[in-house]
Design a protein around this motif. Sequence first.
Motif, PDB file in Angstrom:
ATOM      1  N   ARG A 137       0.869  -1.008   0.006  1.00 58.95           N
ATOM      2  CA  ARG A 137      -0.034   0.035   0.045  1.00 58.95           C
ATOM      3  C   ARG A 137       0.907   1.317   0.124  1.00 58.95           C
ATOM      4  O   ARG A 137       2.265   1.073   0.436  1.00 58.95           O
ATOM      5  N   PRO A 138       0.168   2.338  -0.246  1.00 58.32           N
ATOM      6  CA  PRO A 138       1.223   3.794  -0.326  1.00 58.32           C
ATOM      7  C   PRO A 138       1.789   3.969   1.056  1.00 58.32           C
ATOM      8  O   PRO A 138       1.089   4.080   2.050  1.00 58.32           O
ATOM      9  N   LEU A 139       3.100   4.479   1.120  1.00 60.55           N
ATOM     10  CA  LEU A 139       3.814   4.625   2.100  1.00 60.55           C
ATOM     11  C   LEU A 139       3.962   6.128   2.281  1.00 60.55           C
ATOM     12  O   LEU A 139       4.104   6.616   0.997  1.00 60.55           O
ATOM     13  N   GLU A 140       4.179   6.863   3.340  1.00 63.84           N
ATOM     14  CA  GLU A 140       4.379   8.443   3.388  1.00 63.84           C
ATOM     15  C   GLU A 140       6.084   8.242   3.357  1.00 63.84           C
ATOM     16  O   GLU A 140       6.738   7.236   3.772  1.00 63.84           O
ATOM     17  N   TRP A 141       6.454   9.516   2.921  1.00 60.84           N
ATOM     18  CA  TRP A 141       7.862   9.488   2.799  1.00 60.84           C
ATOM     19  C   TRP A 141       8.840   9.524   4.007  1.00 60.84           C
ATOM     20  O   TRP A 141       9.958   9.201   3.914  1.00 60.84           O
ATOM     21  N   ARG A 142       8.033   9.702   5.163  1.00 58.50           N
ATOM     22  CA  ARG A 142       8.715   9.763   6.453  1.00 58.50           C
ATOM     23  C   ARG A 142       9.236   8.363   6.467  1.00 58.50           C
ATOM     24  O   ARG A 142       9.819   8.008   7.622  1.00 58.50           O
ATOM     25  N   ALA A 143       8.528   7.434   6.014  1.00 58.92           N
ATOM     26  CA  ALA A 143       9.041   5.920   6.103  1.00 58.92           C
ATOM     27  C   ALA A 143      10.522   5.732   5.600  1.00 58.92           C
ATOM     28  O   ALA A 143      11.201   4.852   6.408  1.00 58.92           O
ATOM     29  N   VAL A 144      11.068   6.649   4.846  1.00 60.16           N
ATOM     30  CA  VAL A 144      12.657   6.592   4.425  1.00 60.16           C
ATOM     31  C   VAL A 144      13.394   6.473   5.704  1.00 60.16           C
ATOM     32  O   VAL A 144      14.356   6.172   6.129  1.00 60.16           O
ATOM     33  N   ILE A 145      12.860   7.597   6.912  1.00 57.06           N
ATOM     34  CA  ILE A 145      13.817   7.514   8.036  1.00 57.06           C
ATOM     35  C   ILE A 145      13.721   6.353   8.908  1.00 57.06           C
ATOM     36  O   ILE A 145      14.772   5.926   9.420  1.00 57.06           O
ATOM     37  N   ALA A 146      12.674   5.605   8.655  1.00 56.30           N
ATOM     38  CA  ALA A 146      12.754   4.266   9.612  1.00 56.30           C
ATOM     39  C   ALA A 146      13.578   3.212   8.618  1.00 56.30           C
ATOM     40  O   ALA A 146      14.287   2.678   9.575  1.00 56.30           O
ATOM     41  N   ILE A 147      13.611   3.356   7.502  1.00 54.69           N
ATOM     42  CA  ILE A 147      14.582   2.430   6.718  1.00 54.69           C
ATOM     43  C   ILE A 147      15.870   2.733   6.859  1.00 54.69           C
ATOM     44  O   ILE A 147      16.691   1.835   7.007  1.00 54.69           O
ATOM     45  N   ILE A 148      16.306   4.033   6.925  1.00 49.30           N
ATOM     46  CA  ILE A 148      17.958   3.907   7.090  1.00 49.30           C
ATOM     47  C   ILE A 148      18.171   4.077   8.634  1.00 49.30           C
ATOM     48  O   ILE A 148      19.504   4.269   8.766  1.00 49.30           O
ATOM     49  N   ALA A 149      17.251   3.736   9.647  1.00 51.65           N
ATOM     50  CA  ALA A 149      17.756   3.615  10.974  1.00 51.65           C
ATOM     51  C   ALA A 149      18.571   2.545  11.187  1.00 51.65           C
ATOM     52  O   ALA A 149      19.792   2.546  11.837  1.00 51.65           O
ATOM     53  N   PHE A 150      18.236   1.225  10.683  1.00 52.61           N
ATOM     54  CA  PHE A 150      19.183   0.265  11.153  1.00 52.61           C
ATOM     55  C   PHE A 150      20.580   0.230  10.522  1.00 52.61           C
ATOM     56  O   PHE A 150      21.529   0.136  11.134  1.00 52.61           O
ATOM     57  N   PRO A 151      20.754   0.713   9.154  1.00 48.60           N
ATOM     58  CA  PRO A 151      21.996   0.634   8.281  1.00 48.60           C
ATOM     59  C   PRO A 151      22.769   1.662   9.226  1.00 48.60           C
ATOM     60  O   PRO A 151      24.214   1.460   9.362  1.00 48.60           O
ATOM     61  N   LEU A 152      22.410   2.692   9.951  1.00 48.48           N
ATOM     62  CA  LEU A 152      23.046   3.899  10.750  1.00 48.48           C
ATOM     63  C   LEU A 152      23.681   2.958  12.053  1.00 48.48           C
ATOM     64  O   LEU A 152      24.810   3.268  12.247  1.00 48.48           O
ATOM     65  N   VAL A 153      22.851   2.269  12.745  1.00 52.53           N
ATOM     66  CA  VAL A 153      23.137   1.365  13.724  1.00 52.53           C
ATOM     67  C   VAL A 153      24.151   0.366  13.375  1.00 52.53           C
ATOM     68  O   VAL A 153      25.325   0.418  14.245  1.00 52.53           O
ATOM     69  N   TRP A 154      24.007  -0.240  12.342  1.00 53.04           N
ATOM     70  CA  TRP A 154      25.056  -1.002  11.877  1.00 53.04           C
ATOM     71  C   TRP A 154      26.426  -0.467  11.515  1.00 53.04           C
ATOM     72  O   TRP A 154      27.454  -1.080  12.129  1.00 53.04           O
ATOM     73  N   ALA A 155      26.395   0.573  10.923  1.00 52.52           N
ATOM     74  CA  ALA A 155      27.540   1.252  10.797  1.00 52.52           C
ATOM     75  C   ALA A 155      28.350   1.919  11.933  1.00 52.52           C
ATOM     76  O   ALA A 155      29.661   1.710  12.064  1.00 52.52           O
ATOM     77  N   VAL A 156      27.454   2.236  12.816  1.00 54.13           N
ATOM     78  CA  VAL A 156      28.177   2.627  14.263  1.00 54.13           C
ATOM     79  C   VAL A 156      28.775   1.268  14.885  1.00 54.13           C
ATOM     80  O   VAL A 156      29.895   1.448  15.414  1.00 54.13           O
ATOM     81  N   TYR A 157      28.180   0.221  14.880  1.00 50.88           N
ATOM     82  CA  TYR A 157      28.481  -1.090  15.540  1.00 50.88           C
ATOM     83  C   TYR A 157      29.747  -1.461  14.965  1.00 50.88           C
ATOM     84  O   TYR A 157      30.713  -1.863  15.789  1.00 50.88           O
ATOM     85  N   THR A 158      29.922  -1.327  13.450  1.00 51.27           N
ATOM     86  CA  THR A 158      30.959  -1.930  12.871  1.00 51.27           C
ATOM     87  C   THR A 158      32.273  -1.110  12.985  1.00 51.27           C
ATOM     88  O   THR A 158      33.313  -1.605  13.298  1.00 51.27           O
ATOM     89  N   LEU A 159      32.027   0.120  12.904  1.00 51.66           N
ATOM     90  CA  LEU A 159      33.327   0.983  13.070  1.00 51.66           C
ATOM     91  C   LEU A 159      33.758   1.023  14.836  1.00 51.66           C
ATOM     92  O   LEU A 159      34.831   1.325  14.850  1.00 51.66           O
ATOM     93  N   VAL A 160      32.693   0.851  15.516  1.00 53.89           N
ATOM     94  CA  VAL A 160      33.414   0.855  16.802  1.00 53.89           C
ATOM     95  C   VAL A 160      33.766  -0.699  17.212  1.00 53.89           C
ATOM     96  O   VAL A 160      34.698  -0.789  17.801  1.00 53.89           O
ATOM     97  N   ARG A 161      33.111  -1.660  16.979  1.00 56.10           N
ATOM     98  CA  ARG A 161      33.663  -2.747  17.231  1.00 56.10           C
ATOM     99  C   ARG A 161      35.037  -3.168  16.522  1.00 56.10           C
ATOM    100  O   ARG A 161      36.005  -4.085  17.042  1.00 56.10           O
ATOM    101  N   GLY A 162      35.281  -2.793  15.357  1.00 54.91           N
ATOM    102  CA  GLY A 162      36.234  -3.157  14.508  1.00 54.91           C
ATOM    103  C   GLY A 162      37.904  -3.002  15.000  1.00 54.91           C
ATOM    104  O   GLY A 162      38.449  -3.845  15.347  1.00 54.91           O
TER     105      GLY A 162
END
Length: 236
Positions: A137-162
């Motif tokens: 069904r149609p999503l509002e554009w604010r859904a993009v914020i939810a979409i990019i949330a996990f990759p940001l967390v993953w990037a922080v986790y990766t760069l801190v853990r490395g």
Amino acid sequence: MSLAFSALRAVALLAIGAAIAGQIVTSLAFWQREGLTDTAFRLTNFFSFFTVESNAAAVVVLTMAIGATLLGRTPTWLLVLRAAVTTYMVTTGIVYNLLLRGIELPQGATLDWSNEILHVWGPLYMLVDWLFGPGRRPLEWRAVIAIIAFPLVWAVYTLVRGPLVYDPVLDGAWYPYPFLNPDTSANGYLSVAFYVILIAAVIGLVGAGIVRLSRSRVGQRGAGDAPAESVSARAR
């Protein structure tokens, strides 16, 4: 049509699940042959790959989508989750085929058919499922914020853990992808920052495209779907 797509989703999730399991078995055998006994550390590394996490999420989402279709209603949170996982899978396919396909790995460490499913066929199927599968069904554009949330967390986790973990095979820090390793990048953290920004832009653009497709008429309704409504309307 809904039942046919449910069957197709079942085939896809089984194939992706088998690809993950097959690669784990292959990796375990490879580690044993190489005398690497730190299995817990290496399994943690395995599940720290964005590719593995995205594909595992695809298995979960496809399973939930089958259940939602059989029940005749797709809740908005599941629709947003489908959009997010589709974005991650498509991004995985793009990044792998543009940046990583030509990088050599230790012989015997990679299961070829699994690699192709995880990086090519899985992402392609998730895109097709988003385009034509029931429940969209149609999503509002604010859904993009939810979409990019996990990759940001993953990037922080990766760069801190490395830099906090030591891999005796590499004799240094461990990062899931070479372009995220400042120790081996041409310009250190500057190069890493460039790739992080580049991949973030790709994820944002793909996510925006996925949301835009949700608002198109292609495959808009499937049998048994609830009437179209926006994310904000459902939230009220």
